[in-house]
Design a protein around this motif. Structure first.
Motif, PDB file in Angstrom:
ATOM      1  N   SER A  41       0.910  -1.296   0.022  1.00 31.28           N
ATOM      2  CA  SER A  41      -0.080  -0.035   0.081  1.00 31.28           C
ATOM      3  C   SER A  41       0.930   1.450  -0.173  1.00 31.28           C
ATOM      4  CB  SER A  41      -0.860  -0.182   1.243  1.00 31.28           C
ATOM      5  OG  SER A  41      -1.744  -1.246   1.358  1.00 31.28           O
ATOM      6  N   LEU A  42       2.003   1.047   0.544  1.00 34.97           N
ATOM      7  CA  LEU A  42       2.993   2.410   0.868  1.00 34.97           C
ATOM      8  C   LEU A  42       3.484   2.791  -0.425  1.00 34.97           C
ATOM      9  CD1 LEU A  42       4.153   4.674   2.793  1.00 34.97           C
ATOM     10  CD2 LEU A  42       6.033   3.130   3.140  1.00 34.97           C
ATOM     11  N   PHE A  43       3.868   1.669  -0.969  1.00 35.98           N
ATOM     12  CA  PHE A  43       4.799   2.045  -2.417  1.00 35.98           C
ATOM     13  C   PHE A  43       3.881   2.255  -3.639  1.00 35.98           C
ATOM     14  CE2 PHE A  43       8.408  -0.651  -0.242  1.00 35.98           C
ATOM     15  CZ  PHE A  43       8.878   0.527   0.145  1.00 35.98           C
ATOM     16  N   ALA A  44       2.609   2.036  -3.343  1.00 34.56           N
ATOM     17  CA  ALA A  44       1.473   2.401  -4.329  1.00 34.56           C
ATOM     18  C   ALA A  44       1.111   3.716  -4.528  1.00 34.56           C
ATOM     19  CB  ALA A  44       0.339   1.352  -4.324  1.00 34.56           C
ATOM     20  N   LEU A  45       1.221   4.482  -3.137  1.00 36.81           N
ATOM     21  CA  LEU A  45       0.726   5.581  -3.014  1.00 36.81           C
ATOM     22  C   LEU A  45       1.418   6.720  -3.875  1.00 36.81           C
ATOM     23  CD1 LEU A  45       0.008   6.229   0.846  1.00 36.81           C
ATOM     24  CD2 LEU A  45      -1.265   6.660  -1.061  1.00 36.81           C
ATOM     25  N   THR A 195      -5.912   4.352   4.395  1.00 35.44           N
ATOM     26  CA  THR A 195      -6.391   3.551   5.217  1.00 35.44           C
ATOM     27  C   THR A 195      -5.622   2.385   5.283  1.00 35.44           C
ATOM     28  OG1 THR A 195      -8.729   4.354   4.774  1.00 35.44           O
ATOM     29  CG2 THR A 195      -8.656   2.297   6.157  1.00 35.44           C
ATOM     30  N   ALA A 196      -5.315   1.459   4.091  1.00 33.64           N
ATOM     31  CA  ALA A 196      -4.508   0.379   4.016  1.00 33.64           C
ATOM     32  C   ALA A 196      -3.118   0.765   4.639  1.00 33.64           C
ATOM     33  CB  ALA A 196      -4.354  -0.094   2.599  1.00 33.64           C
ATOM     34  N   VAL A 197      -2.624   1.802   4.273  1.00 33.73           N
ATOM     35  CA  VAL A 197      -1.232   2.260   5.173  1.00 33.73           C
ATOM     36  C   VAL A 197      -1.491   2.304   6.615  1.00 33.73           C
ATOM     37  CG1 VAL A 197       0.696   3.791   5.364  1.00 33.73           C
ATOM     38  CG2 VAL A 197      -0.390   3.243   2.806  1.00 33.73           C
ATOM     39  N   PHE A 198      -2.380   2.858   7.002  1.00 39.92           N
ATOM     40  CA  PHE A 198      -2.368   3.141   8.394  1.00 39.92           C
ATOM     41  C   PHE A 198      -2.905   1.759   9.051  1.00 39.92           C
ATOM     42  CE2 PHE A 198      -5.242   4.128  11.988  1.00 39.92           C
ATOM     43  CZ  PHE A 198      -4.361   4.647  12.807  1.00 39.92           C
ATOM     44  N   LEU A 199      -3.790   0.954   8.704  1.00 43.85           N
ATOM     45  CA  LEU A 199      -4.272  -0.191   9.232  1.00 43.85           C
ATOM     46  C   LEU A 199      -3.433  -1.264   9.353  1.00 43.85           C
ATOM     47  CD1 LEU A 199      -8.105  -0.321   8.540  1.00 43.85           C
ATOM     48  CD2 LEU A 199      -7.110   0.597  10.723  1.00 43.85           C
ATOM     49  N   SER A 200      -2.555  -1.281   8.200  1.00 45.92           N
ATOM     50  CA  SER A 200      -1.419  -2.492   8.310  1.00 45.92           C
ATOM     51  C   SER A 200      -0.309  -2.193   9.235  1.00 45.92           C
ATOM     52  CB  SER A 200      -1.134  -2.660   6.603  1.00 45.92           C
ATOM     53  OG  SER A 200      -0.511  -1.341   6.408  1.00 45.92           O
ATOM     54  N   LEU A 201      -0.009  -0.852   9.237  1.00 41.56           N
ATOM     55  CA  LEU A 201       0.956  -0.363  10.190  1.00 41.56           C
ATOM     56  C   LEU A 201       0.974  -0.740  11.747  1.00 41.56           C
ATOM     57  CD1 LEU A 201       3.747   1.172  10.384  1.00 41.56           C
ATOM     58  CD2 LEU A 201       2.520   3.085  10.837  1.00 41.56           C
ATOM     59  N   LEU A 202      -0.467  -0.996  11.924  1.00 40.89           N
ATOM     60  CA  LEU A 202      -1.013  -1.411  13.498  1.00 40.89           C
ATOM     61  C   LEU A 202      -0.468  -2.945  13.555  1.00 40.89           C
ATOM     62  CD1 LEU A 202      -4.514   0.268  13.723  1.00 40.89           C
ATOM     63  CD2 LEU A 202      -2.406   1.275  14.415  1.00 40.89           C
ATOM     64  N   THR A 203      -0.220  -3.638  12.406  1.00 34.95           N
ATOM     65  CA  THR A 203       0.331  -4.921  13.011  1.00 34.95           C
ATOM     66  C   THR A 203       1.659  -5.027  12.943  1.00 34.95           C
ATOM     67  OG1 THR A 203       0.809  -5.388  10.570  1.00 34.95           O
ATOM     68  CG2 THR A 203      -1.567  -5.689  11.207  1.00 34.95           C
ATOM     69  N   ALA A 204       2.447  -3.718  13.118  1.00 34.08           N
ATOM     70  CA  ALA A 204       3.706  -4.156  13.260  1.00 34.08           C
ATOM     71  C   ALA A 204       4.266  -4.829  14.635  1.00 34.08           C
ATOM     72  CB  ALA A 204       4.480  -2.707  13.296  1.00 34.08           C
ATOM     73  N   PRO A 205       3.569  -4.709  15.553  1.00 33.36           N
ATOM     74  CA  PRO A 205       4.007  -5.221  17.010  1.00 33.36           C
ATOM     75  C   PRO A 205       3.817  -6.893  16.855  1.00 33.36           C
ATOM     76  CG  PRO A 205       2.784  -3.236  17.514  1.00 33.36           C
ATOM     77  CD  PRO A 205       2.423  -3.716  15.967  1.00 33.36           C
ATOM     78  N   PHE A 206       3.267  -7.495  15.659  1.00 33.53           N
ATOM     79  CA  PHE A 206       2.609  -8.676  15.882  1.00 33.53           C
ATOM     80  C   PHE A 206       3.722  -9.549  15.043  1.00 33.53           C
ATOM     81  CE2 PHE A 206      -1.127  -6.264  16.701  1.00 33.53           C
ATOM     82  CZ  PHE A 206      -1.212  -7.168  17.966  1.00 33.53           C
ATOM     83  N   GLY A 207       5.019  -9.311  14.914  1.00 33.47           N
ATOM     84  CA  GLY A 207       5.864 -10.113  14.402  1.00 33.47           C
ATOM     85  C   GLY A 207       6.539  -9.585  13.017  1.00 33.47           C
ATOM     86  N   TRP A 208       6.673  -8.244  12.844  1.00 38.36           N
ATOM     87  CA  TRP A 208       7.269  -7.748  11.573  1.00 38.36           C
ATOM     88  C   TRP A 208       8.736  -8.412  11.616  1.00 38.36           C
ATOM     89  CZ3 TRP A 208       5.898  -2.709   8.991  1.00 38.36           C
ATOM     90  CH2 TRP A 208       4.653  -2.618   8.800  1.00 38.36           C
ATOM     91  N   VAL A 209       9.317  -8.503  10.541  1.00 44.57           N
ATOM     92  CA  VAL A 209      10.665  -8.714  10.404  1.00 44.57           C
ATOM     93  C   VAL A 209      11.278  -7.792   9.400  1.00 44.57           C
ATOM     94  CG1 VAL A 209      10.299 -11.323  10.567  1.00 44.57           C
ATOM     95  CG2 VAL A 209      10.373 -10.309   8.243  1.00 44.57           C
ATOM     96  N   TRP A 210      12.816  -7.627   9.604  1.00 41.25           N
ATOM     97  CA  TRP A 210      13.454  -6.852   8.647  1.00 41.25           C
ATOM     98  C   TRP A 210      13.935  -7.652   7.270  1.00 41.25           C
ATOM     99  CZ3 TRP A 210      14.319  -1.939   9.335  1.00 41.25           C
ATOM    100  CH2 TRP A 210      15.107  -1.290   8.249  1.00 41.25           C
TER     101      TRP A 210
END
Length: 308
Positions: A41-45, A195-210
Motif C-alpha cells: 500500500s505504501l509503495f503504491a501511494l 486506510t490500508a497504510v495506516f491499518l496495516s502499520l498497526l500489525t507491526a507489533p505482531f511479528g514484523w521482520v526486517w
C-alpha cells in the motif's frame, strides 16, 4: 470511447495485479502478511498521488463528506488483502485466483440483501452454479482438515482464508457502489490506499521482520505494480463500457497459470480447473445479464481491483 484501448488497459491491469500476487507469494515464507500489505500500500501511494497531481485532481480527491464510509471500505479492503496474502503462502497462486472468482457471485447475493436489487432466475441460476464451482475447487482442500499431514491442514486453512477474503472483496464492492454515488472514483482510491497504510502499520507489533535486500525489492515491486495496475484499471473504464471489458477479469487465470508454473513450479489439478471453469461461466452470465438490464458497474469495478 476507444474499446480497444480500454481492453488493452484492462489486460495490463490484470497482468500487474497478478505480478503483485507473485511477488507477495515469493516473500510469504518470511514476511508477515500485515507487513506485506503495508509495503504494497505504501509503495503504491506515490503512483496514485502522482497520477492525481498530474491530472490536477489531487486536492479534489481528498475532499469528502463521508470519511467514515471510506474508512469502512478501506478496512474491509485491508482485511481482504491481508487474508489473500496469507492464503498465497499456503496455496498455489492459481487456486487463490480461482477462489477469488467467487467475489462477483457473492456480490450479487449481498446486493440483493443490502441494496434491494432484484435478482431474477437467470442470475439466481448463475449464482447457484458459481457456488457449485467454488465447492468443486475447495473440496479437495477441505478434506485436508481430516488428514494426518500438517501440510494438508495448512492448505485447507489457506483455502478457507481465500474464501473469506473473496467475501470481503464482495462486501467492499457493495460499499464502493454506495460511495461512488457520493464521491468520485479517485476519492475512493486514495482513501482506500491511505486506510490500508495506516491499518496495516498497526500489525507491526505482531511479528514484523526486517526484509532482506531482495525481499525489499520484491515488496517495492509489488507496491508499484499495485499502483500502476490501479491506474490502468481506472483508466480502462473511461475508454470502454463495463460490459465490454469486465469479462477480461478472467484472463487473470492465464497469467496466474503462467507465473505460478514459471516461478513456483506449480501445476493446477484438473478438478481445480473444472471448478474455475464453472465459476467463470457463472460470472460471465452475471456480467451479460447486468449488461442486458442496463446496470453499468463501470465505476465500482474501476476502483475495486480483485485480489490485490
Amino acid at each position: 470511447m476507444n474499446p480497444s484501448r480500454g481492453i488493452a488497459l484492462k489486460l495490463g491491469s490484470v497482468a500487474f495485479f497478478i505480478s503483485l500476487q507473485t511477488m507477495v507469494k515469493a516473500v510469504s515464507g518470511h514476511i508477515p502478511a500485515g507487513e506485506a500489505v503495508f509495503f504494497r500500500s505504501l509503495f503504491a501511494l506515490p503512483v496514485i498521488l502522482g497520477w492525481l497531481a498530474y491530472e490536477g485532481r489531487l486536492h479534489s480527491a481528498l475532499r469528502t463528506t463521508n470519511p467514515w464510509g471510506h474508512i469502512s471500505r478501506g478496512t474491509v479492503g485491508v482485511l481482504a488483502m491481508g487474508l489473500s496474502f496469507t492464503a498465497l503462502g499456503y496455496l498455489p497462486q492459481t487456486e487463490v485466483t480461482a477462489i477469488f472468482y467467487a467475489a462477483p457471485i457473492i456480490t450479487v447475493v449481498l446486493a440483493a440483501i443490502f441494496l434491494g436489487e432484484q435478482v431474477r432466475m437467470v442470475r439466481i441460476g448463475a449464482v447457484l452454479a458459481g457456488l457449485v464451482g467454488v465447492l468443486v475447487i475447495l473440496w479437495p482442500r477441505l478434506e485436508g482438515f481430516g488428514g494426518s499431514g500438517e501440510d494438508d491442514t495448512l492448505r485447507a486453512f489457506g483455502a478457507i482464508l481465500a474464501l473469506i477474503a473473496a467475501c470481503c472483496v464482495a462486501v467492499a464492492k457493495i460499499l464502493v457502489r454506495k460511495l461512488v454515488g457520493i464521491d468520485p472514483p479517485s476519492t475512493v482510491v486514495i482513501y482506500a490506499s491511505l486506510t490500508a497504510v495506516f491499518l496495516s502499520l498497526l500489525t507491526a507489533p505482531f511479528g514484523w521482520v526486517w526484509p532482506t535486500g531482495w525481499e525489499f525489492a520484491l515488496l517495492l515491486g509489488a507496491g508499484l505494480a499495485g499502483g500502476v495496475g490501479q491506474l490502468m484499471l481506472t483508466t480502462a473504464y473511461t475508454h470502454a463500457d463495463a460490459s465490454t471489458i469486465a469479462p477480461f477479469d478472467y484472463t487473470s487465470m492465464i497469467f496466474a497459470l503462467a507465473f505460478g508454473h514459471v516461478f513456483f513450479g506449480e501445476l493446477p489439478t484438473l478438478q481445480m480447473l473444472a471448478g474455475a471453469g464453472i465459476v467463470v461461466c457463472a460470472g460471465l452470465v452475471i456480467i451479460w445479464r447486468e449488461s442486458r438490464l442496463g446496470r453499468d458497474r463501470s465505476t465500482s469495478r474501476a476502483v475495486s481491483p480483485p485480489g490485490s
